[in-house]
Design an enzyme around this catalytic site. Structure first.
Site, mmCIF file in Angstrom:
data_model
loop_
_atom_site.group_PDB
_atom_site.id
_atom_site.type_symbol
_atom_site.label_atom_id
_atom_site.label_comp_id
_atom_site.label_asym_id
_atom_site.label_seq_id
_atom_site.Cartn_x
_atom_site.Cartn_y
_atom_site.Cartn_z
ATOM 1 N N SER A 10 0.818 -1.224 0.000
ATOM 2 C CA SER A 10 0.000 0.000 0.000
ATOM 3 C C SER A 10 0.843 1.262 0.000
ATOM 4 O O SER A 10 1.669 1.460 0.890
ATOM 5 C CB SER A 10 -0.866 0.079 1.271
ATOM 6 N N HIS A 69 -3.480 0.549 -4.625
ATOM 7 C CA HIS A 69 -2.886 -0.614 -5.295
ATOM 8 C C HIS A 69 -3.288 -0.583 -6.769
ATOM 9 O O HIS A 69 -4.467 -0.501 -7.083
ATOM 10 C CB HIS A 69 -3.423 -1.929 -4.702
ATOM 11 N N HIS A 110 -5.541 -9.345 -1.352
ATOM 12 C CA HIS A 110 -5.551 -9.661 0.083
ATOM 13 C C HIS A 110 -6.622 -10.691 0.409
ATOM 14 O O HIS A 110 -7.654 -10.772 -0.257
ATOM 15 C CB HIS A 110 -5.845 -8.394 0.901
ATOM 16 N N TYR A 151 -8.572 -10.498 2.909
ATOM 17 C CA TYR A 151 -9.801 -9.826 3.380
ATOM 18 C C TYR A 151 -10.717 -9.378 2.240
ATOM 19 O O TYR A 151 -11.867 -9.015 2.475
ATOM 20 C CB TYR A 151 -9.470 -8.635 4.299
ATOM 21 N N GLU A 152 -10.201 -9.410 1.015
ATOM 22 C CA GLU A 152 -11.067 -9.058 -0.121
ATOM 23 C C GLU A 152 -12.012 -10.209 -0.466
ATOM 24 O O GLU A 152 -12.884 -10.056 -1.322
ATOM 25 C CB GLU A 152 -10.204 -8.704 -1.343
ATOM 26 N N ALA A 159 2.705 -1.975 4.277
ATOM 27 C CA ALA A 159 2.496 -0.936 5.273
ATOM 28 C C ALA A 159 2.026 -1.674 6.519
ATOM 29 O O ALA A 159 1.255 -2.632 6.418
ATOM 30 C CB ALA A 159 1.430 0.043 4.802
ATOM 31 N N MET A 212 -1.880 -6.962 7.364
ATOM 32 C CA MET A 212 -2.898 -7.868 6.807
ATOM 33 C C MET A 212 -2.415 -8.573 5.542
ATOM 34 O O MET A 212 -3.215 -8.991 4.718
ATOM 35 C CB MET A 212 -4.166 -7.076 6.472
ATOM 36 N N SER A 213 -1.109 -8.656 5.361
ATOM 37 C CA SER A 213 -0.614 -9.268 4.123
ATOM 38 C C SER A 213 0.690 -9.998 4.376
ATOM 39 O O SER A 213 0.990 -10.376 5.507
ATOM 40 C CB SER A 213 -0.396 -8.168 3.073
ATOM 41 N N ASN A 245 1.609 3.731 10.973
ATOM 42 C CA ASN A 245 0.804 4.261 12.084
ATOM 43 C C ASN A 245 1.178 3.550 13.370
ATOM 44 O O ASN A 245 1.716 2.448 13.333
ATOM 45 C CB ASN A 245 -0.694 4.016 11.806
ATOM 46 N N HIS A 256 -7.548 4.189 6.704
ATOM 47 C CA HIS A 256 -6.716 3.802 5.559
ATOM 48 C C HIS A 256 -6.045 5.041 4.961
ATOM 49 O O HIS A 256 -4.899 4.975 4.496
ATOM 50 C CB HIS A 256 -7.591 3.079 4.521
HETATM 51 N N1 HPA Z 1 -3.087 -2.924 11.491
HETATM 52 C C1 HPA Z 1 -3.208 -3.827 10.489
HETATM 53 N N2 HPA Z 1 -2.803 -3.588 9.266
HETATM 54 C C2 HPA Z 1 -2.242 -2.421 8.993
HETATM 55 C C3 HPA Z 1 -2.087 -1.431 9.980
HETATM 56 C C4 HPA Z 1 -2.533 -1.699 11.305
HETATM 57 O O1 HPA Z 1 -2.437 -0.882 12.230
HETATM 58 N N3 HPA Z 1 -1.483 -0.371 9.377
HETATM 59 C C5 HPA Z 1 -1.285 -0.721 8.078
HETATM 60 N N4 HPA Z 1 -1.741 -1.958 7.836
#
Ligand code: HPA
Length: 266
Positions: free
Chosen positions: A25, A55, A77, A79-80, A107, A205-206, A229, A241
């Site tokens: 990302s 993406h 992903h 989650y998609e 990320a 998440m990846s 973050n 996001h």
């Molecule tokens: N959690 C999960 N996935 C992420 C995060 C997060 O804080 N930041 C970027 N991808």
């Protein structure tokens, strides 16, 4: 698989990539700057197109510092709603195209309280909390073993190269453990507390499904997270996001120079 390989090889004649990079990302710009030939996922038999903002969804071929590189500009992903097999199919394709070293990027949220947004972290190891595994199902013995070893997924020598490159660029770099959740929710403060107790430094998440499959196929893996973050904390700060994309945008300059330097030194 054969039709996928035939199609791609037909598009990029005589280009046998040795290095693969999956761009996470907000980190896809490298493939805009270095692009000799691009093929959209929508054209490739067996590929699914990316639906996530930030993406792009194309396979980009480029010669960088004299090395033949294939980049995935965008990934799919779990989650998609895709299966684990679907999201890791491109990794097997890269292997068949000749890729020996795979650089996975993402990320991620900081779990380690000393990490700051826009820090870069070399992935030392991972924890799979996605609740499933991409290798479930009949085993393809031509790719790897039924019970693959995972004792050094992220190769020590590659991590050393990455650290040395960061040093040469005067970049501060972390090294830590990446924990993958399925998403798409960001974590609760209690989940982050748990991740910390598990020994994780970052959460995302990846990457983990791809790393498992790449290691299983005998590829050498390097992973780099861009900390976007502070992961959800008890102080009630909310996360979006947009914030993730915004921070990776700020870090992308140093991220790109690090990747280029690593390619030079592989
Ligand atoms: N959690 C999960 N996935 C992420 C995060 C997060 O804080 N930041 C970027 N991808």
């Amino acid at each position: 698989m054969e039709s996928t390989i035939e199609f791609i090889e037909g598009k990029v004649k005589d280009f046998k990539p040795e290095i693969g990079i999956i761009l996470g990302s907000g980190l896809g710009e490298l493939a805009d700057e270095y692009c000799d030939k691009a093929v959209s996922y929508t054209e490739i038999p067996g590929f699914i197109s990316s639906t996530v903002k930030g993406h792009k969804g194309r396979l980009v071929f480029a010669e960088i510092s004299g090395k033949k590189v294939v980049m995935m500009q965008g990934r799919n992903h779990f989650y998609e709603g895709h299966t684990m097999q679907e999201i890791t199919y491109p990794v097997k394709v890269l292997k068949k195209l000749g890729v020996e070293t795979l650089i996975l990027t993402n990320a991620a949220g900081a779990v380690n309280e000393t990490y700051k947004p826009s820090d870069l972290m070399i992935i030392k190891d991972h924890i799979n909390c996605m609740g499933t595994n991409p290798l479930i199902g009949p085993n393809d013995d031509t790719l790897g073993e039924r019970f693959p070893d995972m004792s050094e997924v992220y190769k020590k020598d590659l991590r050393e190269v990455a650290k040395k490159c960061a040093k040469d660029l005067s970049l501060d770099i972390k090294e830590g453990v990446y924990l993958a959740n399925s998403g798409p929710c960001y974590e609760t403060p209690s989940e982050i507390h748990m991740a910390r107790m598990f020994g994780a430094d970052a959460v995302g998440m990846s990457t983990v499904p791809e790393a498992i499959v790449a290691n299983y196929c005998g590829m050498r893996v390097l992973g780099i997270s861009c900390i976007s973050n502070a992961a959800s904390s008890a102080n009630g700060d909310s996360l979006s996001h947009a914030e993730v994309i915004d921070t990776t945008g700020k870090a992308k300059g140093k991220f790109k120079s690090l990747i280029i330097k690593i390619i030079e030194n592989l």
